[in-house]
Design an enzyme around this catalytic site. Structure first.
Site, mmCIF file in Angstrom:
data_model
loop_
_atom_site.group_PDB
_atom_site.id
_atom_site.type_symbol
_atom_site.label_atom_id
_atom_site.label_comp_id
_atom_site.label_asym_id
_atom_site.label_seq_id
_atom_site.Cartn_x
_atom_site.Cartn_y
_atom_site.Cartn_z
ATOM 1 N N LYS A 1 -1.291 -6.932 -9.281
ATOM 2 C CA LYS A 1 -2.245 -7.099 -8.166
ATOM 3 C C LYS A 1 -1.816 -6.088 -7.114
ATOM 4 O O LYS A 1 -0.956 -6.345 -6.274
ATOM 5 C CB LYS A 1 -2.153 -8.533 -7.626
ATOM 6 C CG LYS A 1 -3.386 -9.048 -6.908
ATOM 7 C CD LYS A 1 -3.883 -8.194 -5.754
ATOM 8 C CE LYS A 1 -3.102 -8.346 -4.490
ATOM 9 N NZ LYS A 1 -3.486 -7.376 -3.436
ATOM 10 N N PHE B 1 0.817 -1.223 0.000
ATOM 11 C CA PHE B 1 0.000 0.000 0.000
ATOM 12 C C PHE B 1 0.844 1.264 0.000
ATOM 13 O O PHE B 1 0.359 2.329 -0.369
ATOM 14 C CB PHE B 1 -0.927 0.013 1.237
ATOM 15 C CG PHE B 1 -0.218 0.444 2.496
ATOM 16 C CD1 PHE B 1 -0.066 1.795 2.806
ATOM 17 C CD2 PHE B 1 0.344 -0.489 3.370
ATOM 18 C CE1 PHE B 1 0.615 2.196 3.949
ATOM 19 C CE2 PHE B 1 1.023 -0.089 4.511
ATOM 20 C CZ PHE B 1 1.153 1.249 4.795
ATOM 21 N N GLU C 1 9.554 -4.250 12.912
ATOM 22 C CA GLU C 1 9.313 -3.105 12.020
ATOM 23 C C GLU C 1 8.004 -2.451 12.471
ATOM 24 O O GLU C 1 6.935 -3.072 12.371
ATOM 25 C CB GLU C 1 9.186 -3.588 10.567
ATOM 26 C CG GLU C 1 8.906 -2.453 9.600
ATOM 27 C CD GLU C 1 8.657 -2.926 8.165
ATOM 28 O OE1 GLU C 1 7.937 -3.909 7.961
ATOM 29 O OE2 GLU C 1 9.174 -2.264 7.249
ATOM 30 N N CYS D 1 9.608 1.672 3.388
ATOM 31 C CA CYS D 1 10.520 0.572 3.696
ATOM 32 C C CYS D 1 11.936 1.083 3.857
ATOM 33 O O CYS D 1 12.799 0.367 4.342
ATOM 34 C CB CYS D 1 10.461 -0.490 2.613
ATOM 35 S SG CYS D 1 11.125 0.104 1.077
ATOM 36 N N GLU E 1 -5.006 -3.649 -1.868
ATOM 37 C CA GLU E 1 -6.443 -3.369 -1.814
ATOM 38 C C GLU E 1 -6.749 -2.112 -0.996
ATOM 39 O O GLU E 1 -7.882 -1.657 -0.943
ATOM 40 C CB GLU E 1 -7.219 -4.583 -1.287
ATOM 41 C CG GLU E 1 -6.838 -5.084 0.104
ATOM 42 C CD GLU E 1 -5.625 -6.038 0.129
ATOM 43 O OE1 GLU E 1 -4.635 -5.774 -0.576
ATOM 44 O OE2 GLU E 1 -5.686 -7.023 0.879
ATOM 45 N N ARG E 2 -5.710 -1.527 -0.349
ATOM 46 C CA ARG E 2 -5.961 -0.319 0.468
ATOM 47 C C ARG E 2 -6.069 0.939 -0.397
ATOM 48 O O ARG E 2 -6.779 1.864 -0.064
ATOM 49 C CB ARG E 2 -4.805 -0.099 1.443
ATOM 50 C CG ARG E 2 -4.372 -1.320 2.189
ATOM 51 C CD ARG E 2 -4.705 -1.235 3.656
ATOM 52 N NE ARG E 2 -4.332 -2.467 4.306
ATOM 53 C CZ ARG E 2 -5.132 -3.534 4.424
ATOM 54 N NH1 ARG E 2 -6.367 -3.494 3.982
ATOM 55 N NH2 ARG E 2 -4.700 -4.624 5.017
ATOM 56 N N SER F 1 5.393 -7.057 3.150
ATOM 57 C CA SER F 1 6.001 -7.401 4.437
ATOM 58 C C SER F 1 6.779 -8.716 4.322
ATOM 59 O O SER F 1 6.508 -9.538 3.446
ATOM 60 C CB SER F 1 4.913 -7.509 5.504
ATOM 61 O OG SER F 1 3.975 -8.483 5.115
HETATM 62 P P1 NAD Z 1 1.566 -6.691 2.975
HETATM 63 O O1 NAD Z 1 2.608 -7.743 2.996
HETATM 64 O O2 NAD Z 1 0.478 -6.738 3.968
HETATM 65 O O3 NAD Z 1 0.841 -6.672 1.533
HETATM 66 C C1 NAD Z 1 1.580 -6.666 0.336
HETATM 67 C C2 NAD Z 1 0.754 -7.342 -0.756
HETATM 68 O O4 NAD Z 1 0.531 -8.709 -0.396
HETATM 69 C C3 NAD Z 1 -0.619 -6.724 -0.964
HETATM 70 O O5 NAD Z 1 -0.894 -6.671 -2.339
HETATM 71 C C4 NAD Z 1 -1.552 -7.684 -0.241
HETATM 72 O O6 NAD Z 1 -2.838 -7.746 -0.827
HETATM 73 C C5 NAD Z 1 -0.853 -9.017 -0.383
HETATM 74 N N1 NAD Z 1 -1.105 -9.910 0.751
HETATM 75 C C6 NAD Z 1 -1.412 -9.569 2.027
HETATM 76 N N2 NAD Z 1 -1.567 -10.664 2.789
HETATM 77 C C7 NAD Z 1 -1.330 -11.730 1.992
HETATM 78 C C8 NAD Z 1 -1.306 -13.140 2.219
HETATM 79 N N3 NAD Z 1 -1.559 -13.662 3.406
HETATM 80 N N4 NAD Z 1 -1.007 -13.930 1.176
HETATM 81 C C9 NAD Z 1 -0.734 -13.427 -0.037
HETATM 82 N N5 NAD Z 1 -0.750 -12.095 -0.305
HETATM 83 C C10 NAD Z 1 -1.037 -11.254 0.697
HETATM 84 O O7 NAD Z 1 2.348 -5.282 3.025
HETATM 85 P P2 NAD Z 1 1.746 -3.821 3.153
HETATM 86 O O8 NAD Z 1 1.212 -3.615 4.519
HETATM 87 O O9 NAD Z 1 0.883 -3.498 1.995
HETATM 88 O O10 NAD Z 1 3.081 -2.954 2.965
HETATM 89 C C11 NAD Z 1 3.957 -2.649 3.994
HETATM 90 C C12 NAD Z 1 5.138 -3.595 4.042
HETATM 91 O O11 NAD Z 1 5.810 -3.599 2.785
HETATM 92 C C13 NAD Z 1 6.191 -3.184 5.057
HETATM 93 O O12 NAD Z 1 6.679 -4.334 5.704
HETATM 94 C C14 NAD Z 1 7.276 -2.548 4.203
HETATM 95 O O13 NAD Z 1 8.566 -2.566 4.763
HETATM 96 C C15 NAD Z 1 7.210 -3.398 2.998
HETATM 97 N N6 NAD Z 1 7.796 -2.723 1.847
HETATM 98 C C16 NAD Z 1 8.993 -3.198 1.398
HETATM 99 C C17 NAD Z 1 9.609 -2.571 0.338
HETATM 100 C C18 NAD Z 1 10.906 -3.076 -0.198
HETATM 101 O O14 NAD Z 1 11.263 -2.712 -1.296
HETATM 102 N N7 NAD Z 1 11.636 -3.902 0.530
HETATM 103 C C19 NAD Z 1 8.999 -1.463 -0.279
HETATM 104 C C20 NAD Z 1 7.772 -1.026 0.218
HETATM 105 C C21 NAD Z 1 7.181 -1.664 1.276
#
Ligand code: NAD
Length: 498
Positions: free
Chosen positions: A173, A149, A383, A281, A176-177, A226
């Protein structure tokens, strides 16, 4: 209220699964939209559309593919203000920060305009007697990207720009937020001349992700989010025979040496710790001053700066940061701050009870500053992904270096110093993917590659830069000899260059 569906075969389509999620305005706490959550049938339709469109797109010469991105960059610039507004309304970040999110993605699109050069192949004339050998890079086919998101413009463009420029079709994909901007980007790509089906957007949750991870017609998966989900996506994609690059969470340290310019360091910590409410991140969440005097002077500077942070809705153009993304995120961040207090860290600035008149239901957390945090504490290990900066005091440079070295995550790190020796030693020894020397958020530019180490990344090729061209193509090596060069009869021995 508005309703968001998917983008399949060059147009917006309504969801048909009957399942939806709410999209909030984080500043007011109100539900402003619903987004469709895709069914397996909708995933199948998107993949079929991509699969049908891909061969023709890959066969188009690279200059013509590049021209789509030239036009797209122009359209992004022309649409910057409405895109930024759309992004801030669903994410909560300030308008200027939203523009940064878009521009960092736009820069990747500028980079892939060089695709005719970037994807050029290698040729060896006379690799053997009358033998020529060449290695070409061909598109992998249909790729998919799953994005978080926090950068709803930049991260989708990190993925779809190189994937599509290399001749692949792509299914995005998004989170969804905040799904409006990704859908709009797909529309603009079509307006820029992209053939229908080459870029599809599927909204959804875990079920949509699993549908993509197991679909036999998808060859490559790019994920950012994450760490637990990154690990899961990497494993599942690999089990299903797909190449994958998966990027996870972070805990980024900034080491402040005794010789650093402390005003510069404090300013850097403010921007990198609290910009975008800490939901980056590459945010700095741990400050490590070296020596008691450095620590005392730094903390003294930081306290009034954190206390005077301007927190507000994106419509306040003077706000330094906005709300966090959801009520759940707000509750999680506050409970981690409670945990830090229980663990004995000193909460010097407490933003837990922050409230804004007229926005009482918004998902705000005021800036928080902890001192005397130690490596055993949960607030150090976890984090937090909110506007919370922890100061961990180190007696020496070696003790400071040891902290990020031993941390689970390895995304970004920074050192503030005037000492070239210390900076060089740090950059060379640290086991972290992106290093800043007097640069608090060392996010590489589009023509270098972005990626962390340790639990911040799974897979071996990074986002954008030349790594992305490698990830989105596969190598084919052709060895050729013409009949006039064939002298002998049947050969049964392994051919060598002896
Ligand atoms: P998230 O992991 O909750 O969601 C990321 C994506 O995965 C979304 O599209 C979501 O719909 C999907 N998803 C969520 N739960 C899932 C599941 N159980 N199975 C399969 N898919 C699922 O992350 P978020 O809250 O949207 O974003 C924040 C996180 O992303 C933080 O941990 C941040 O550090 C990380 N991030 C990392 C980078 C990087 O380049 N390393 C960059 C930006 C954000």
């Amino acid at each position: 209220m508005y309703e968001l569906g998917h983008f399949i075969d060059g147009k917006r389509v309504a969801g048909t699964s009957g399942r939806t999620a709410n999209v909030f305005n984080p500043a007011t706490g109100e539900v402003q939209a619903t987004v469709a959550l895709a069914s397996d049938a909708e995933i199948a339709a998107a993949v079929a559309s991509a699969k049908a469109a891909q061969p023709k797109w890959a066969a188009m010469n690279p200059q013509r593919r590049a021209r789509v991105f030239m036009k797209f960059v122009q359209l992004l610039n022309e649409n910057m203000d409405p895109l930024a507004e759309m992004l801030s309304r669903e994410h909560g970040k300030t308008i200027e920060d939203a523009k940064g999110d878009i521009v960092r993605g736009l820069e990747v699109c500028e980079f892939v305009i060089g695709i005719p050069h970037l994807a050029k192949s290698e040729f060896t004339e006379g690799a053997g007697p009358n033998i020529d050998m060449y290695s070409i890079r061909q598109a992998v086919g249909v790729g998919a990207g799953i994005t978080p998101f926090n950068f709803p413009a930049m991260i989708p463009m990190w993925m779809f720009a190189p994937a599509i420029a290399c001749g692949n079709a792509f299914i995005l994909k998004p989170s969804e937020r905040d799904p409006s901007v990704p859908l709009r980007l797909a529309e603009l790509m079509i307006e820029a001349g992209l053939p229908e089906g080459v870029l599809n957007v599927i909204n959804g949750d875990k079920s949509a992700v699993d549908g993509l991870l197991t679909h036999p017609d998808i060859a490559a998966i790019s994920f950012v989010g994450s760490t637990p989900i990154a690990r899961y996506v990497y494993g599942t994609a690999a089990m299903n025979g797909k190449r994958a690059q998966c990027f996870g969470g972070a805990k980024n340290h900034m080491i402040i040496m005794p010789d650093a310019d402390l005003d510069q360091a404090a300013n850097a910590l403010m921007g990198a710790g609290y910009g975008s409410a800490g939901e980056r991140c590459m945010a700095i969440s741990v400050a490590v001053p070296v020596g008691e005097e450095t620590a005392n002077r730094l903390v003294e500077k930081l306290i009034p700066m954190v206390e005077s942070l301007r927190v507000g809705p994106y419509t306040d153009d003077k706000a330094d940061m906005g709300p966090v993304v959801t009520k759940e995120a707000q509750a999680r961040i506050k409970s981690l701050i409670d945990r830090g207090v229980e663990e004995g860290a000193k909460l010097l600035v407490d933003g837990r009870n922050f409230s804004l008149q007229g926005y009482e239901d918004g998902f705000f957390v005021g800036g928080c500053l902890f001192d005397n945090v130690t490596p055993e504490m949960d607030i150090y290990k976890t984090e937090i992904f909110g506007p919370v900066l922890s100061v961990v005091r180190a007696k020496t440079y070696e003790e400071a270096l040891d902290l990020p070295m031993k941390h689970e995550y390895g995304n970004g790190v920074a050192i503030y110093t005037r000492d070239g020796d210390a900076a060089r030693d740090f950059a060379s020894r640290i086991n972290i993917g992106m290093v800043g020397v007097n640069v608090p958020i060392p996010v590489p530019l589009a023509y270098h590659s972005f990626g962390g180490w340790k639990s911040s990344s799974f897979g071996d090729l990074n986002q954008h830069g030349t790594d992305s061209i490698k990830f989105w193509t596969r190598t084919k090596t052709v060895t050729s000899r013409w009949p006039s060069g064939i002298k002998s009869g049947a050969e049964f021995v392994m051919p060598t260059m002896k």
